[in-house]
Design a protein around this motif. Structure first.
Motif, PDB file in Angstrom:
ATOM      1  N   PHE A  56      -3.032  -6.341   4.109  1.00  0.00           N
ATOM      2  CA  PHE A  56      -1.762  -5.619   4.020  1.00  0.00           C
ATOM      3  C   PHE A  56      -1.890  -4.444   4.970  1.00  0.00           C
ATOM      4  CE2 PHE A  56       0.276  -1.877   1.913  1.00  0.00           C
ATOM      5  CZ  PHE A  56       1.594  -2.219   2.161  1.00  0.00           C
ATOM      6  N   LEU A  57      -0.960  -4.338   5.927  1.00  0.00           N
ATOM      7  CA  LEU A  57      -1.026  -3.313   6.969  1.00  0.00           C
ATOM      8  C   LEU A  57       0.145  -2.350   6.822  1.00  0.00           C
ATOM      9  CD1 LEU A  57      -2.513  -2.471   9.670  1.00  0.00           C
ATOM     10  CD2 LEU A  57      -0.709  -3.773  10.844  1.00  0.00           C
ATOM     11  N   THR A  58      -0.156  -1.063   6.938  1.00  0.00           N
ATOM     12  CA  THR A  58       0.882  -0.052   6.804  1.00  0.00           C
ATOM     13  C   THR A  58       0.593   1.108   7.745  1.00  0.00           C
ATOM     14  OG1 THR A  58       1.993   1.404   5.196  1.00  0.00           O
ATOM     15  CG2 THR A  58      -0.354   1.102   4.929  1.00  0.00           C
ATOM     16  N   THR A  59       1.563   1.974   7.928  1.00  0.00           N
ATOM     17  CA  THR A  59       1.301   3.200   8.667  1.00  0.00           C
ATOM     18  C   THR A  59       0.317   4.058   7.876  1.00  0.00           C
ATOM     19  OG1 THR A  59       3.262   4.177   7.642  1.00  0.00           O
ATOM     20  CG2 THR A  59       3.529   3.250   9.850  1.00  0.00           C
ATOM     21  N   TYR A  60      -0.449   4.855   8.583  1.00  0.00           N
ATOM     22  CA  TYR A  60      -1.444   5.703   7.921  1.00  0.00           C
ATOM     23  C   TYR A  60      -0.848   7.075   7.654  1.00  0.00           C
ATOM     24  CZ  TYR A  60      -5.653   8.418   7.035  1.00  0.00           C
ATOM     25  OH  TYR A  60      -6.585   9.240   6.468  1.00  0.00           O
ATOM     26  N   ARG A  61      -1.070   7.574   6.454  1.00  0.00           N
ATOM     27  CA  ARG A  61      -0.661   8.935   6.104  1.00  0.00           C
ATOM     28  C   ARG A  61      -1.874   9.692   5.568  1.00  0.00           C
ATOM     29  NH1 ARG A  61       4.826  10.317   5.249  1.00  0.00           N
ATOM     30  NH2 ARG A  61       6.314   8.600   5.537  1.00  0.00           N
ATOM     31  N   GLU A  62      -2.028  10.915   6.005  1.00  0.00           N
ATOM     32  CA  GLU A  62      -3.102  11.767   5.487  1.00  0.00           C
ATOM     33  C   GLU A  62      -2.588  12.422   4.207  1.00  0.00           C
ATOM     34  OE1 GLU A  62      -6.848  12.798   5.433  1.00  0.00           O
ATOM     35  OE2 GLU A  62      -6.088  11.940   7.306  1.00  0.00           O
ATOM     36  N   LEU A  63      -3.205  12.074   3.084  1.00  0.00           N
ATOM     37  CA  LEU A  63      -2.715  12.531   1.783  1.00  0.00           C
ATOM     38  C   LEU A  63      -3.655  13.559   1.172  1.00  0.00           C
ATOM     39  CD1 LEU A  63      -1.639   9.086   0.265  1.00  0.00           C
ATOM     40  CD2 LEU A  63      -0.214  10.740   1.494  1.00  0.00           C
ATOM     41  N   LYS A  64      -3.055  14.552   0.529  1.00  0.00           N
ATOM     42  CA  LYS A  64      -3.829  15.526  -0.235  1.00  0.00           C
ATOM     43  C   LYS A  64      -4.192  14.921  -1.589  1.00  0.00           C
ATOM     44  CE  LYS A  64      -0.838  19.328   1.347  1.00  0.00           C
ATOM     45  NZ  LYS A  64       0.031  20.436   0.867  1.00  0.00           N
ATOM     46  N   GLU A  65      -5.344  15.253  -2.082  1.00  0.00           N
ATOM     47  CA  GLU A  65      -5.701  14.860  -3.439  1.00  0.00           C
ATOM     48  C   GLU A  65      -5.109  15.893  -4.396  1.00  0.00           C
ATOM     49  OE1 GLU A  65      -9.687  13.884  -4.273  1.00  0.00           O
ATOM     50  OE2 GLU A  65      -9.896  12.493  -2.599  1.00  0.00           O
ATOM     51  N   LYS A  66      -3.788  15.910  -4.441  1.00  0.00           N
ATOM     52  CA  LYS A  66      -3.055  16.871  -5.254  1.00  0.00           C
ATOM     53  C   LYS A  66      -1.999  16.122  -6.053  1.00  0.00           C
ATOM     54  CE  LYS A  66       0.068  20.841  -4.958  1.00  0.00           C
ATOM     55  NZ  LYS A  66       0.814  21.752  -4.052  1.00  0.00           N
ATOM     56  N   ALA A  82      -1.275  -8.506  14.037  1.00  0.00           N
ATOM     57  CA  ALA A  82      -0.214  -7.727  13.409  1.00  0.00           C
ATOM     58  C   ALA A  82      -0.103  -6.329  14.016  1.00  0.00           C
ATOM     59  CB  ALA A  82      -0.466  -7.618  11.906  1.00  0.00           C
ATOM     60  N   LEU A  83      -1.105  -5.895  14.774  1.00  0.00           N
ATOM     61  CA  LEU A  83      -1.074  -4.581  15.409  1.00  0.00           C
ATOM     62  C   LEU A  83      -0.216  -4.630  16.675  1.00  0.00           C
ATOM     63  CD1 LEU A  83      -4.820  -3.591  15.010  1.00  0.00           C
ATOM     64  CD2 LEU A  83      -2.871  -2.679  13.734  1.00  0.00           C
ATOM     65  N   PRO A  84       0.176  -3.455  17.203  1.00  0.00           N
ATOM     66  CA  PRO A  84       1.018  -3.432  18.405  1.00  0.00           C
ATOM     67  C   PRO A  84       0.408  -4.213  19.560  1.00  0.00           C
ATOM     68  CG  PRO A  84       0.875  -1.247  17.435  1.00  0.00           C
ATOM     69  CD  PRO A  84      -0.099  -2.106  16.691  1.00  0.00           C
ATOM     70  N   SER A  85       1.229  -4.920  20.267  1.00  0.00           N
ATOM     71  CA  SER A  85       0.774  -5.730  21.386  1.00  0.00           C
ATOM     72  C   SER A  85       0.095  -4.851  22.443  1.00  0.00           C
ATOM     73  CB  SER A  85       1.964  -6.459  22.013  1.00  0.00           C
ATOM     74  OG  SER A  85       1.565  -7.189  23.149  1.00  0.00           O
ATOM     75  N   GLY A  86      -1.068  -5.299  22.887  1.00  0.00           N
ATOM     76  CA  GLY A  86      -1.764  -4.587  23.951  1.00  0.00           C
ATOM     77  C   GLY A  86      -2.579  -3.400  23.497  1.00  0.00           C
ATOM     78  N   CYS A  87      -2.674  -3.187  22.180  1.00  0.00           N
ATOM     79  CA  CYS A  87      -3.414  -2.011  21.711  1.00  0.00           C
ATOM     80  C   CYS A  87      -4.920  -2.255  21.804  1.00  0.00           C
ATOM     81  CB  CYS A  87      -3.022  -1.662  20.279  1.00  0.00           C
ATOM     82  SG  CYS A  87      -3.726  -2.729  19.004  1.00  0.00           S
ATOM     83  N   ALA A 125       4.676   4.866   2.475  1.00  0.00           N
ATOM     84  CA  ALA A 125       4.024   4.472   3.716  1.00  0.00           C
ATOM     85  C   ALA A 125       4.660   3.155   4.159  1.00  0.00           C
ATOM     86  CB  ALA A 125       2.524   4.300   3.498  1.00  0.00           C
ATOM     87  N   ALA A 126       5.283   3.155   5.315  1.00  0.00           N
ATOM     88  CA  ALA A 126       6.069   1.998   5.749  1.00  0.00           C
ATOM     89  C   ALA A 126       5.187   0.759   5.899  1.00  0.00           C
ATOM     90  CB  ALA A 126       6.753   2.301   7.072  1.00  0.00           C
ATOM     91  N   PRO A 127       5.514  -0.339   5.209  1.00  0.00           N
ATOM     92  CA  PRO A 127       4.736  -1.574   5.353  1.00  0.00           C
ATOM     93  C   PRO A 127       5.055  -2.248   6.680  1.00  0.00           C
ATOM     94  CG  PRO A 127       6.620  -1.974   3.941  1.00  0.00           C
ATOM     95  CD  PRO A 127       6.647  -0.507   4.273  1.00  0.00           C
ATOM     96  N   LEU A 128       4.027  -2.787   7.322  1.00  0.00           N
ATOM     97  CA  LEU A 128       4.206  -3.385   8.639  1.00  0.00           C
ATOM     98  C   LEU A 128       3.965  -4.886   8.662  1.00  0.00           C
ATOM     99  CD1 LEU A 128       2.393  -0.623  10.727  1.00  0.00           C
ATOM    100  CD2 LEU A 128       4.857  -0.896  10.360  1.00  0.00           C
ATOM    101  N   ALA A 129       2.970  -5.350   7.932  1.00  0.00           N
ATOM    102  CA  ALA A 129       2.643  -6.776   7.984  1.00  0.00           C
ATOM    103  C   ALA A 129       1.715  -7.123   6.835  1.00  0.00           C
ATOM    104  CB  ALA A 129       1.982  -7.130   9.315  1.00  0.00           C
ATOM    105  N   CYS A 130       1.657  -8.404   6.530  1.00  0.00           N
ATOM    106  CA  CYS A 130       0.667  -8.925   5.587  1.00  0.00           C
ATOM    107  C   CYS A 130       0.392 -10.369   5.966  1.00  0.00           C
ATOM    108  CB  CYS A 130       1.161  -8.826   4.136  1.00  0.00           C
ATOM    109  SG  CYS A 130       2.513  -9.956   3.714  1.00  0.00           S
ATOM    110  N   GLY A 131      -0.712 -10.886   5.482  1.00  0.00           N
ATOM    111  CA  GLY A 131      -1.041 -12.277   5.777  1.00  0.00           C
ATOM    112  C   GLY A 131      -2.500 -12.559   5.480  1.00  0.00           C
ATOM    113  N   THR A 132      -2.930 -13.747   5.857  1.00  0.00           N
ATOM    114  CA  THR A 132      -4.316 -14.168   5.673  1.00  0.00           C
ATOM    115  C   THR A 132      -5.018 -14.157   7.023  1.00  0.00           C
ATOM    116  OG1 THR A 132      -3.727 -15.543   3.777  1.00  0.00           O
ATOM    117  CG2 THR A 132      -5.796 -16.060   4.881  1.00  0.00           C
ATOM    118  N   PHE A 133      -6.248 -13.703   7.045  1.00  0.00           N
ATOM    119  CA  PHE A 133      -6.996 -13.644   8.304  1.00  0.00           C
ATOM    120  C   PHE A 133      -7.190 -15.047   8.876  1.00  0.00           C
ATOM    121  CE2 PHE A 133      -8.556  -9.554   6.523  1.00  0.00           C
ATOM    122  CZ  PHE A 133      -8.181  -8.741   7.582  1.00  0.00           C
TER     123      PHE A 133
END
Length: 303
Positions: A95-105, A10-15, A78-86
């Motif tokens: 469940f795969l999504t873009t990563y966001r650095e969030l404040k605990e606020k 599910a990750l970018p090809s060639g990464c 956080a934009a969802p990218l993919a989901c499935g079973t291993f």
């Protein structure tokens, strides 16, 4: 987590995976921050791995929920990218999504209500009915999302399902069942039927479904409110406020009051607080509402 044990198709090809570190956990899933390199560029993702029964349905429910939210709130999810079973471990799903650095606020009332109002004012059910196209999960409790025209029917069906699930975990409770039977007979129709009778109507809108302070934080880079861990459905918009009635959460009555300033309560307006108590689904509130509405829907007709 052993990298070689899984297939990351599910990750970018060639990464190339540079690093994997644990990033949060619950009783039914574990989160990981993935750092990868693609064509010399570093990118970050968030991977949630679920391992409870119904893990595949839970991953799909979260993916479709976040996908729906992103349609209306592209800057606040956080934009969802993919989901499935291993592939190599069918006992786990992801469940795969873009990563966001969030404040605990905790967002302040105006910040949060602005986002919720945008969602509730701009969204519309694709079928014009209440429900959702897949099963979603509040934690690991499933929502009965079959489409229906009546909000009273949808909510009553879900409330009964919640009770059945609770009994499956904790065992039978004869005293609670007695209260619940009378509650379904009197309070649910008294408070929900007037929303769609006597010339009144409500429109199904998308709700996050699990709106507490742990699921709404501030993006460190954009300073925007980010909503995640959703269990969406198209519902009565006031359902979104039910967790704000619980004193253990940081989203308090102040948030409810700010929401009411922006979006007027549904008719009958005088029932707003009782509907909020109904949606909170607490036994003590059930008993209080039964005492307040002993005649059920007939009590409304006589008023």
């Amino acid at each position: 987590m052993v990298v070689s044990a899984y297939s990351f198709v599910a990750l970018p090809s060639g990464c190339t995976i540079v690093d994997i570190s644990q990033h949060g956990s619950s009783s039914w899933s574990t989160g990981y921050k993935l750092e990868v390199e693609v064509d010399g560029e570093e990118r970050e993702f968030f991977l949630k791995v679920g391992y409870r029964p119904q893990h595949a349905e839970m991953a799909l429910g979260e993916f479709e929920s976040q996908k729906a939210l992103s349609q209306y709130l592209p800057n606040n999810t956080a934009a969802p990218l993919a989901c499935g079973t291993f592939e190599l471990d069918p006992n786990k799903s992801f469940f795969l999504t873009t990563y966001r650095e969030l404040k605990e606020k905790t967002p302040d009332p105006a910040q949060l209500v602005e986002i919720l109002a945008k969602l509730h004012n701009s969204s519309a059910s694709p079928t014009k009915k209440f429900g959702f196209h897949v099963t979603t999960f509040n934690g690991h409790v499933p929502l009965r999302n079959e489409w229906c025209d009546s909000w009273e029917e949808w909510f009553g069906r879900q409330f009964r399902s919640d009770i059945e699930w609770e009994h499956s975990v904790r065992g039978p409770d004869a005293d609670f069942d007695r209260v619940a039977d009378e509650f379904f007979e009197k309070v649910v129709p008294r408070l929900l039927r007037p929303l769609q009778s006597g010339g009144r109507a409500i429109t199904p809108v998308l709700v996050h479904g699990d709106m507490w302070h742990g699921n709404a934080q501030i993006d460190l880079d954009t300073n925007q409110v980010i909503l995640f861990d959703s269990c969406c459905c198209y519902a009565h918009n006031e359902l979104e406020l039910h967790m704000m009635r619980q004193p253990r959460y940081r989203f308090t009555q102040e948030y409810v009051n700010k929401y009411k300033e922006v979006i007027r309560p549904s008719e009958p307006v005088e029932d707003f607080d009782d509907r909020n108590a109904l949606y909170a689904m607490v036994k003590q509130e059930m008993e209080r509402l039964l005492g307040k509405h002993p005649n059920g829907i007939d009590g409304f007709s006589a008023s």
